[in-house]
Design a protein around this motif. Structure first.
Motif, short mmCIF file in Angstrom:
data_model
loop_
_atom_site.label_atom_id
_atom_site.label_comp_id
_atom_site.label_asym_id
_atom_site.label_seq_id
_atom_site.Cartn_x
_atom_site.Cartn_y
_atom_site.Cartn_z
N ILE A 1 13.32 5.85 8.56
CA ILE A 1 13.49 6.21 9.97
C ILE A 1 12.18 5.92 10.70
O ILE A 1 11.10 6.10 10.14
CB ILE A 1 13.91 7.69 10.13
CG1 ILE A 1 12.91 8.63 9.47
CG2 ILE A 1 15.30 7.93 9.58
CD1 ILE A 1 13.17 10.11 9.73
N PRO A 2 12.28 5.43 11.94
CA PRO A 2 11.05 5.13 12.67
C PRO A 2 10.19 6.38 12.86
O PRO A 2 10.69 7.47 13.15
CB PRO A 2 11.57 4.63 14.02
CG PRO A 2 12.96 4.16 13.75
CD PRO A 2 13.49 5.08 12.67
N ASP A 3 8.90 6.22 12.65
CA ASP A 3 7.92 7.29 12.87
C ASP A 3 6.56 6.61 13.09
O ASP A 3 5.92 6.18 12.12
CB ASP A 3 7.86 8.22 11.67
CG ASP A 3 6.84 9.33 11.83
OD1 ASP A 3 6.05 9.32 12.81
OD2 ASP A 3 6.80 10.22 10.98
N PRO A 4 6.12 6.51 14.34
CA PRO A 4 4.89 5.76 14.62
C PRO A 4 3.64 6.34 13.96
O PRO A 4 2.64 5.64 13.82
CB PRO A 4 4.77 5.81 16.15
CG PRO A 4 5.74 6.82 16.61
CD PRO A 4 6.74 7.04 15.53
N GLN A 5 3.69 7.57 13.49
CA GLN A 5 2.52 8.21 12.88
C GLN A 5 2.43 8.03 11.37
O GLN A 5 1.47 8.48 10.76
CB GLN A 5 2.54 9.72 13.18
CG GLN A 5 2.66 10.07 14.65
CD GLN A 5 1.57 9.42 15.49
OE1 GLN A 5 0.41 9.46 15.13
NE2 GLN A 5 1.96 8.81 16.59
N THR A 6 3.41 7.39 10.77
CA THR A 6 3.48 7.36 9.30
C THR A 6 3.45 5.93 8.78
O THR A 6 3.93 5.00 9.42
CB THR A 6 4.76 8.08 8.81
OG1 THR A 6 4.77 9.40 9.34
CG2 THR A 6 4.82 8.16 7.31
N GLU A 7 2.92 5.79 7.57
CA GLU A 7 2.94 4.55 6.83
C GLU A 7 3.39 4.90 5.41
O GLU A 7 2.90 5.86 4.83
CB GLU A 7 1.54 3.93 6.81
CG GLU A 7 1.47 2.59 6.15
CD GLU A 7 0.10 1.95 6.31
OE1 GLU A 7 0.01 0.90 6.96
OE2 GLU A 7 -0.87 2.52 5.77
N ILE A 8 4.34 4.14 4.89
CA ILE A 8 4.85 4.42 3.55
C ILE A 8 4.57 3.25 2.62
O ILE A 8 4.51 2.10 3.04
CB ILE A 8 6.36 4.76 3.55
CG1 ILE A 8 7.21 3.61 4.12
CG2 ILE A 8 6.62 6.05 4.29
CD1 ILE A 8 8.71 3.82 4.03
N GLU A 9 4.41 3.60 1.35
CA GLU A 9 4.23 2.59 0.31
C GLU A 9 5.59 2.19 -0.23
O GLU A 9 6.53 2.98 -0.23
CB GLU A 9 3.38 3.14 -0.82
CG GLU A 9 1.95 3.37 -0.41
CD GLU A 9 1.18 4.22 -1.38
OE1 GLU A 9 0.09 3.79 -1.78
OE2 GLU A 9 1.67 5.31 -1.73
N GLY A 10 5.65 0.98 -0.71
CA GLY A 10 6.86 0.47 -1.33
C GLY A 10 6.55 -0.86 -1.98
O GLY A 10 5.39 -1.21 -2.20
N MET A 11 7.58 -1.58 -2.29
CA MET A 11 7.43 -2.87 -2.93
C MET A 11 8.15 -3.92 -2.10
O MET A 11 9.22 -3.66 -1.55
CB MET A 11 8.05 -2.85 -4.33
CG MET A 11 7.44 -1.84 -5.28
SD MET A 11 5.73 -2.17 -5.69
CE MET A 11 5.94 -3.54 -6.84
N ILE A 12 7.53 -5.10 -2.02
CA ILE A 12 8.23 -6.25 -1.47
C ILE A 12 8.59 -7.16 -2.64
O ILE A 12 7.90 -7.18 -3.65
CB ILE A 12 7.41 -7.00 -0.40
CG1 ILE A 12 6.08 -7.49 -0.96
CG2 ILE A 12 7.23 -6.15 0.84
CD1 ILE A 12 5.32 -8.43 -0.04
N ALA A 13 9.69 -7.87 -2.48
CA ALA A 13 10.10 -8.83 -3.50
C ALA A 13 10.83 -9.97 -2.81
O ALA A 13 11.44 -9.80 -1.75
CB ALA A 13 10.97 -8.18 -4.56
N HIS A 14 10.76 -11.11 -3.45
CA HIS A 14 11.38 -12.33 -2.92
C HIS A 14 12.90 -12.25 -3.06
O HIS A 14 13.42 -11.77 -4.06
CB HIS A 14 10.84 -13.53 -3.71
CG HIS A 14 11.31 -14.84 -3.20
ND1 HIS A 14 12.26 -15.58 -3.84
CD2 HIS A 14 10.97 -15.53 -2.08
CE1 HIS A 14 12.49 -16.68 -3.16
NE2 HIS A 14 11.72 -16.68 -2.09
N VAL A 15 13.58 -12.74 -2.04
CA VAL A 15 15.04 -12.86 -2.08
C VAL A 15 15.33 -14.29 -2.54
O VAL A 15 15.10 -15.25 -1.79
CB VAL A 15 15.67 -12.58 -0.71
CG1 VAL A 15 17.18 -12.73 -0.77
CG2 VAL A 15 15.28 -11.19 -0.21
#
Length: 189
Positions: free
Chosen positions: A49-63
């Motif tokens: 969900i949009p939240d201008p105050q937050t940054e989250i970690e995750g993973m990117i991967a190639h499609v």
């Protein structure tokens, strides 16, 4: 032409749940996670969900081959949202990144009728522990809303289709964090 990548912030962080190539840690600015439900599924699941105050970690991967069909099928309850400018990553060539999110008008907070599956939460936290360590898994909990939802203990008979076996220390971490935040565990299959 930019290579297509996705940003995963839930079960897609756990490489054991998919075969997408070249997964790499990344950060998504302006979003946070939330446990939500829709009438499309019987249980709660994570959405961004949009939240201008937050940054989250995750993973990117190639499609692979730019073919989004396989991933769109897996993430069928979500919309694919362009996110290239919001993601910090270390890929050296030009990429285009999308994040999957359920539009705000289509989701609601979880309830007893739509609980969080512990088998799903286990998979997500296992991924964060493996990719970002204990501190990253802690940040998963603090950058996710909806912990007041009931959590269905389905470990004995997992309902999440991509459930994984956790090591004792991983299960202990999940259980300790849930106790620390006062999560409400309900028993069931």
């Amino acid at each position: 032409m930019a290579d297509p990548y996705f940003f995963g912030y839930g079960s897609l962080v756990n490489a054991a749940t998919h075969d997408f190539s070249d997964p790499r840690p990344a950060r998504l600015k302006g979003w946070r996670r939330a446990w939500r439900h829709t009438d499309l599924r019987e249980v709660a699941f994570l959405t961004a969900i949009p939240d201008p105050q937050t940054e989250i970690e995750g993973m990117i991967a190639h499609v692979p081959g730019g073919d989004w069909d396989k991933l769109d099928e897996r993430e069928w309850a979500y919309d694919r949202v362009p996110a290239t400018d919001s993601v910090t990553h270390f890929v050296k060539h030009e990429i285009e990144i999308a994040v999957y999110a359920v539009p705000a008008h289509r989701h609601q907070p979880p309830s007893r009728a739509y609980p969080i599956l512990l088998s799903y939460l286990d998979v997500v936290v296992q991924g964060y522990l493996r990719e970002f360590g204990r501190e990253g898994a802690e940040r998963f909990f603090t950058t996710t809303d909806g912990w007041d939802a009931p959590i269905l203990n389905d470990r004995a008979a997992p309902r999440y289709p991509r459930h994984q076996k956790l090591r004792a220390e991983e299960t202990g971490f999940v259980d300790d964090r849930l106790a620390a935040i006062g999560a409400r565990i309900v028993e069931g299959a």
